[in-house]
Every structure is written in structure tokens, then in C-alpha cells.
Design a protein around this motif. Structure first.
Motif, PDB file in Angstrom:
ATOM      1  N   THR A 162      -0.446 -27.013 108.481  1.00 15.27           N
ATOM      2  CA  THR A 162       0.687 -27.819 108.925  1.00 15.27           C
ATOM      3  C   THR A 162       1.107 -28.665 107.733  1.00 15.27           C
ATOM      4  N   ILE A 163       2.400 -28.628 107.411  1.00 14.06           N
ATOM      5  CA  ILE A 163       2.869 -29.322 106.212  1.00 14.06           C
ATOM      6  C   ILE A 163       3.986 -30.293 106.543  1.00 14.06           C
ATOM      7  N   GLU A 164       4.116 -31.289 105.679  1.00 13.30           N
ATOM      8  CA  GLU A 164       5.257 -32.200 105.686  1.00 13.30           C
ATOM      9  C   GLU A 164       5.854 -32.187 104.281  1.00 13.30           C
ATOM     10  N   VAL A 165       7.134 -31.866 104.205  1.00 17.67           N
ATOM     11  CA  VAL A 165       7.821 -31.839 102.916  1.00 17.67           C
ATOM     12  C   VAL A 165       8.887 -32.931 102.932  1.00 17.67           C
ATOM     13  N   THR A 166       8.741 -33.888 102.047  1.00 20.45           N
ATOM     14  CA  THR A 166       9.716 -34.972 101.960  1.00 20.45           C
ATOM     15  C   THR A 166      10.970 -34.463 101.247  1.00 20.45           C
ATOM     16  N   VAL A 167      12.105 -34.572 101.941  1.00 20.88           N
ATOM     17  CA  VAL A 167      13.354 -34.023 101.400  1.00 20.88           C
ATOM     18  C   VAL A 167      14.439 -35.084 101.285  1.00 20.88           C
ATOM     19  N   LYS A 168      14.088 -36.336 101.525  1.00 23.87           N
ATOM     20  CA  LYS A 168      15.090 -37.399 101.422  1.00 23.87           C
ATOM     21  C   LYS A 168      15.677 -37.411 100.013  1.00 23.87           C
ATOM     22  N   GLY A 169      16.982 -37.267  99.935  1.00 24.26           N
ATOM     23  CA  GLY A 169      17.640 -37.176  98.630  1.00 24.26           C
ATOM     24  C   GLY A 169      17.701 -35.768  98.083  1.00 24.26           C
ATOM     25  N   GLY A 170      17.164 -34.787  98.848  1.00 20.82           N
ATOM     26  CA  GLY A 170      17.219 -33.390  98.422  1.00 20.82           C
ATOM     27  C   GLY A 170      15.951 -32.947  97.731  1.00 20.82           C
ATOM     28  N   LEU A 171      15.772 -31.642  97.643  1.00 24.44           N
ATOM     29  CA  LEU A 171      14.622 -31.065  96.969  1.00 24.44           C
ATOM     30  C   LEU A 171      15.019 -30.662  95.546  1.00 24.44           C
ATOM     31  N   ASP A 172      14.188 -30.989  94.587  1.00 26.43           N
ATOM     32  CA  ASP A 172      14.379 -30.548  93.210  1.00 26.43           C
ATOM     33  C   ASP A 172      13.357 -29.464  92.902  1.00 26.43           C
ATOM     34  N   PHE A 173      13.815 -28.450  92.152  1.00 22.75           N
ATOM     35  CA  PHE A 173      12.954 -27.324  91.832  1.00 22.75           C
ATOM     36  C   PHE A 173      12.802 -27.188  90.326  1.00 22.75           C
ATOM     37  N   ILE A 174      11.636 -26.742  89.908  1.00 21.66           N
ATOM     38  CA  ILE A 174      11.361 -26.581  88.487  1.00 21.66           C
ATOM     39  C   ILE A 174      12.286 -25.532  87.868  1.00 21.66           C
ATOM     40  N   VAL A 175      12.532 -24.445  88.613  1.00 22.70           N
ATOM     41  CA  VAL A 175      13.442 -23.393  88.151  1.00 22.70           C
ATOM     42  C   VAL A 175      14.582 -23.304  89.161  1.00 22.70           C
ATOM     43  N   PRO A 176      15.659 -24.055  88.969  1.00 25.97           N
ATOM     44  CA  PRO A 176      16.746 -24.075  89.961  1.00 25.97           C
ATOM     45  C   PRO A 176      17.314 -22.697  90.262  1.00 25.97           C
ATOM     46  N   ALA A 177      17.358 -21.817  89.276  1.00 23.17           N
ATOM     47  CA  ALA A 177      17.946 -20.495  89.509  1.00 23.17           C
ATOM     48  C   ALA A 177      17.161 -19.698  90.549  1.00 23.17           C
ATOM     49  N   ALA A 178      15.865 -20.016  90.699  1.00 20.49           N
ATOM     50  CA  ALA A 178      15.028 -19.264  91.634  1.00 20.49           C
ATOM     51  C   ALA A 178      15.397 -19.514  93.086  1.00 20.49           C
ATOM     52  N   VAL A 179      16.092 -20.618  93.358  1.00 17.98           N
ATOM     53  CA  VAL A 179      16.418 -20.958  94.745  1.00 17.98           C
ATOM     54  C   VAL A 179      17.889 -20.704  95.066  1.00 17.98           C
ATOM     55  N   HIS A 180      18.597 -20.101  94.147  1.00 25.21           N
ATOM     56  CA  HIS A 180      20.025 -19.866  94.358  1.00 25.21           C
ATOM     57  C   HIS A 180      20.384 -18.384  94.334  1.00 25.21           C
ATOM     58  N   ARG A 181      19.426 -17.552  94.677  1.00 22.68           N
ATOM     59  CA  ARG A 181      19.699 -16.117  94.756  1.00 22.68           C
ATOM     60  C   ARG A 181      20.100 -15.763  96.186  1.00 22.68           C
ATOM     61  N   GLY A 182      21.203 -15.044  96.306  1.00 18.37           N
ATOM     62  CA  GLY A 182      21.723 -14.740  97.632  1.00 18.37           C
ATOM     63  C   GLY A 182      22.499 -15.909  98.206  1.00 18.37           C
ATOM     64  N   VAL A 183      22.791 -15.808  99.506  1.00 19.99           N
ATOM     65  CA  VAL A 183      23.621 -16.807 100.185  1.00 19.99           C
ATOM     66  C   VAL A 183      22.957 -17.209 101.486  1.00 19.99           C
ATOM     67  N   VAL A 184      23.015 -18.504 101.806  1.00 21.82           N
ATOM     68  CA  VAL A 184      22.508 -19.018 103.084  1.00 21.82           C
ATOM     69  C   VAL A 184      23.687 -19.532 103.895  1.00 21.82           C
ATOM     70  N   GLU A 185      23.760 -19.110 105.159  1.00 19.38           N
ATOM     71  CA  GLU A 185      24.824 -19.553 106.046  1.00 19.38           C
ATOM     72  C   GLU A 185      24.266 -19.872 107.424  1.00 19.38           C
ATOM     73  N   ILE A 186      24.943 -20.793 108.114  1.00 21.67           N
ATOM     74  CA  ILE A 186      24.599 -21.156 109.492  1.00 21.67           C
ATOM     75  C   ILE A 186      24.971 -20.016 110.435  1.00 21.67           C
ATOM     76  N   ALA A 187      24.188 -19.856 111.510  1.00 24.36           N
ATOM     77  CA  ALA A 187      24.473 -18.822 112.509  1.00 24.36           C
ATOM     78  C   ALA A 187      24.090 -19.341 113.887  1.00 24.36           C
ATOM     79  N   ASP A 188      24.646 -18.725 114.915  1.00 24.12           N
ATOM     80  CA  ASP A 188      24.207 -19.016 116.273  1.00 24.12           C
ATOM     81  C   ASP A 188      22.756 -18.560 116.441  1.00 24.12           C
ATOM     82  N   VAL A 189      21.969 -19.303 117.199  1.00 22.85           N
ATOM     83  CA  VAL A 189      20.566 -18.923 117.370  1.00 22.85           C
ATOM     84  C   VAL A 189      20.430 -17.586 118.086  1.00 22.85           C
ATOM     85  N   SER A 190      21.422 -17.199 118.874  1.00 22.18           N
ATOM     86  CA  SER A 190      21.366 -15.899 119.535  1.00 22.18           C
ATOM     87  C   SER A 190      21.339 -14.763 118.522  1.00 22.18           C
ATOM     88  N   THR A 191      21.886 -15.002 117.342  1.00 25.62           N
ATOM     89  CA  THR A 191      21.846 -13.999 116.276  1.00 25.62           C
ATOM     90  C   THR A 191      20.403 -13.735 115.856  1.00 25.62           C
TER      91      THR A 191
END
Length: 448
Positions: free
Chosen positions: A172-201
Motif C-alpha cells: 500500500t503506497i502514498e504518493v505525494t503529488v501536491k504541486g505535481g510529480l517531477d520525473f528524472i527523465v521527463p520524456a519517459a512519462v510523455h509517450r502516448g496520450v492519456v485521456e478521460i473516459a466514462d467508467v463504463s468504457t
């Protein structure tokens, strides 16, 4: 006038005054059989769930039928219940199984016997009910050619005596994200696209996405049909109505194909606004990190919590501030129980060639014996040796220990230090660990 009650029966008058009856979870003529409905109410009692209504019983029965679930109940025989108490049509103990697969590496999905719904009514404990149900069921699974049984345990001290051993842990984990998450290699987290969807999807995509994740995740075990609904917040065991505040985000790869999702629920706490992850599936690392980047971008949220995180988590090492990733709990998750030692050991892959002879003890007799494991080019041949003293074992252990070692989630060296295995030949523990080492930590994403 005071109510009159029939005298309670003396349940000690017979050594085992119960009958075990098994039947499939399925609708008959479009309706849930009364016997199955009462079995479900007994399970709900054992897990302290709400009393089930007719619609909930039908939902669970329909879903369990998809899984091919078979249930067993222990019923009082030759007895009349006291007036006002549940009658003998309700089982005093419950048990169920379905069969799916376990990822044991190298693309191998091994058939597995998954045990669930185990309860014993408090007033009937210590009568041998669990032992009777478990013993009969494991014998039938072994006879059917299933090499391994599995369960996820509500209590940690029950199943070792039946030969089960802890094979994977979850955090069980807690990740503090206040102010956003910073990554050591930003390009690694920007591959592809993330979009909102209905939960029925997510409900409709779940089976396809999970099949892809399951095929590539070492230690993964098959999911039951209800996961389509629980992942999307539409229903779950003990809660057969939708949760209104479940949100979903999908990850699309460069070809525009969905290859991951996360569903989550905001927690309205003014002091510590948080988001609880409901389900998280990612086919590859790109989808996994991109979805975490999305979660870290949620406004008005301080913390993300997740109770099914892998023990070895790439996210922790991707974050610029590793200390913002906290494990609040790590505990046993998947328990395995080898039934067919040669079949189970021959199914997995091995990083190092070699030969080792082990003795396995099994109080139920399913996996016991002396076995010579010969690994050539990563594949094992397992031979049963005579037990007449002509072959000496190099390592001795119980089936519970071998089941824990099977996926490499713990080392033989650790179990030796714990006093649980015995080295009969010099360096046998080291050779075992070299042969059974896993390329990655096993991770199971399924509760059952």
C-alpha cells in the motif's frame, strides 16, 4: 407468554455430523436456485457483508457462472435447528473454486485452481470442517491434473498447515503529488496520450487489457468476471450498486490503441485531499508512467493512495523526489500450493542450468517425494527418485516452503535462516537460489 424454543441438538453426538455438498454457481431457468442463494448469504455472513437482496444474488451468480465457479457447503444432517435460527438449508461452512491461469514466466500460463469464499460459522469451528472441505477439494484438483492451487488469504495463519506458502506480496503506497510529480527523465512519462473516459468504457475494455497485462506480468493470476464491474465502480462483492464518484483515464499508444487505464475515486478531506486508485492496468512501462504522470497532474489533490502496488515499483525510481513515495504497508498477497511437483517445476523457466535433488514433505501427500531437477538451456526435467535410501537429497523442505520459493519471491537462503529448510549437501542452498532466481519480482494484481 415467553417464546418456546426447541432444545438445541447435541452436535457432539456424532464425530462429523455434516454433509459436504458441491454444485455449480449458475442460474437455472433464469433464476438463482435457492440452495445457491442460501450459500451466498452464508458467505456474506462469514465476511461481515450486507445481507444480499435478490438482485444482488442474481448479479453474483451470473458473474460466477462466467468463471465456472463450483461451490461447496457443509450442512448439518439429522438435525433440527432451534426455532428462530437459520435452518439446515443454510451451510455452516462454505468453500468455492474456479480455474484460470498463473504466469510462471517465458510466456507460460499454467492452469491454476483458485480457492475462494472460505468461511466457517463461529458456532461450528474446530470441528474439522475446513480440513474436510480443503482436503477433498485439493485431492480432486490433483486428480484433474491441475499442478498448483492458489488463494488470497484474509487471515495469515490458516493455510500454511494445508501446504500453502506466500508467493507474492503487495504494497500500500502514498504518493505525494501536491504541486505535481517531477520525473528524472521527463520524456519517459510523455509517450502516448492519456485521456478521460466514462467508467463504463473500462468495464468493456477490462478483459482485453487484463489479458495483455496478464500475459506479460510474472506472477499474475487470472481475474474473475466481477473485476469488469469492480474496476469500473459498477459493483463489487458486498456492494452491488455503482459508486458515483469513480473516474477513469485511458492511455493510448502511438498507434491510437488503448493499452492501459486507471480508475480512481477522490476522497473529500479538507485537511488532506486525496485520490484512491481503484484499478490500474498498464500493458507496458510507457503506459504505466504516463498514467502516473496524469494522476500527479490532478488539481486540488495532495496524495494518491493505492493498495495493490508492486513491491518493486518503477514509479519510485522514476520520481525525482523518491522520498515522496511511501510504503505504508507491505503484506502477503498470493498464496500458492503445489499439487504436482514435477509438473509445476517443469513449467517455469530457469536462468541457470544445473542439477539438484530435493526432498519435499507434504502432509497431504500430493507433492511429497524426492525429486531430481535437471535444467538444460533454462528448461527443467523433473524426475521422481526412489525413496528406499538409494538416493540422497541435497535439500529438504516442506511443500509450503517450495510453494513460496516457486516464483522466486523469497530465497532459499532466507528460508534456511528462518529454520524452514535444511541443507543436506554443501552449497545446495546457493545452487537452488541460482537456479530459481527470477528476472523480475513476481506481482499479482488479482484478489479472489
Amino acid at each position: 407468554m415467553p417464546q418456546s424454543y426447541e432444545p438445541a441438538i447435541n452436535r457432539q453426538s456424532r464425530s462429523f455430523p455434516y454433509e459436504l455438498r458441491s454444485f455449480p454457481s449458475r442460474l437455472v431457468g433464469g433464476k438463482v436456485p435457492a440452495e445457491l442463494a442460501k450459500w451466498m448469504q452464508a458467505v456474506t455472513l462469514g465476511f461481515h457483508g450486507d445481507t444480499l437482496g435478490d438482485a444482488e444474488i442474481e448479479l453474483y451468480a451470473t458473474s460466477a457462472e462466467v468463471d465456472g465457479q463450483v461451490v461447496t457447503g457443509a450442512y448439518l444432517i439429522d438435525a433440527n435447528a432451534p426455532a428462530g435460527a437459520w435452518g439446515p438449508a443454510y451451510p455452516v461452512a462454505t468453500y468455492a473454486y474456479h480455474r484460470k491461469s498463473l504466469n510462471v514466466g517465458a510466456g507460460t500460463l499454467l492452469p491454476v485452481h483458485q480457492i475462494t469464499g472460505v468461511t466457517v460459522r463461529p458456532s461450528h469451528r474446530r470441528r474439522g470442517l475446513l480440513r474436510a472441505m480443503m482436503g477433498s477439494d485439493l485431492a480432486q484438483a490433483k486428480a484433474a491434473g491441475i499442478p498448483i492451487a492458489a488463494l488470497t488469504a484474509s487471515e495469515a495463519t490458516i493455510y500454511g498447515r494445508f501446504g500453502f506458502g506466500v508467493a507474492t506480496d503487495n504494497s500500500t503506497i502514498e504518493v505525494t503529488v501536491k504541486g505535481g510529480l517531477d520525473f528524472i527523465v521527463p520524456a519517459a512519462v510523455h509517450r502516448g496520450v492519456v485521456e478521460i473516459a466514462d467508467v463504463s468504457t473500462v468495464r468493456d475494455l477490462h478483459n482485453e487489457i487484463f489479458a495483455r497485462v496478464h500475459a506479460t506480468t510474472y506472477g499474475s493470476i487470472g481475474r474473475q468476471d466481477m473485476y469488469r464491474l469492480s474496476a469500473s465502480g459498477e459493483a463489487n462483492y458486498g456492494l452491488a450498486k455503482p459508486m458515483k464518484n469513480i473516474r477513469a483515464a485511458l492511455h493510448y499508444d502511438d498507434a491510437g490503441t488503448v493499452n492501459g487505464y486507471v480508475t480512481y475515486r477522490p476522497r473529500r478531506d479538507k485537511k488532506r485531499p486525496s485520490v484512491e486508485i481503484i484499478d490500474f492496468l498498464a500493458v507496458d512501462d510507457a503506459a504505466y508512467l504516463a498514467l502516473w504522470n496524469y494522476l500527479g497532474s490532478l488539481d486540488l489533490i495532495d496524495v494518491i493512495t493505492w493498495d495493490s502496488a508492486p513491491v518493486v515499483d518503477p514509479l519510485e525510481w522514476a520520481m525525482a523526489a523518491k522520498r515522496l513515495y511511501k510504503r505504508t504497508l507491505t503484506e502477503d498477497h498470493l498464496w500458492l500450493r503445489i499439487l504436482d511437483t514435477p509438473g509445476a517445476l517443469a513449467a517455469r523457466e530457469y536462468p541457470v542450468d544445473g542439477t539438484l535433488t530435493i526432498h519435499v514433505g507434504d502432509p497431504l501427500g500430493h507433492a511429497s517425494g524426492i525429486f531430481r531437477i535437471t535444467v538444460v538451456h533454462g528448461k527443467a526435467t523433473v524426475t521422481r527418485c526412489p525413496e528406499d535410501g538409494s538416493v540422497e537429497s541435497e535439500l529438504s523442505m516442506g511443500v509450503s516452503e517450495l510453494s513460496s520459493l516457486y516464483l522466486g519471491g523469497v530465497s532459499a537462503h532466507t528460508l534456511q535462516k528462518a529454520g524452514r529448510i535444511r541443507e543436506e549437501s554443501p552449497r545446495a542452498v546457493a545452487r537452488f537460489d541460482a537456479m530459481f532466481a527470477a528476472a523480475e519480482a513476481p506481482h499479482c494484481m488479482t484478489d479472489f
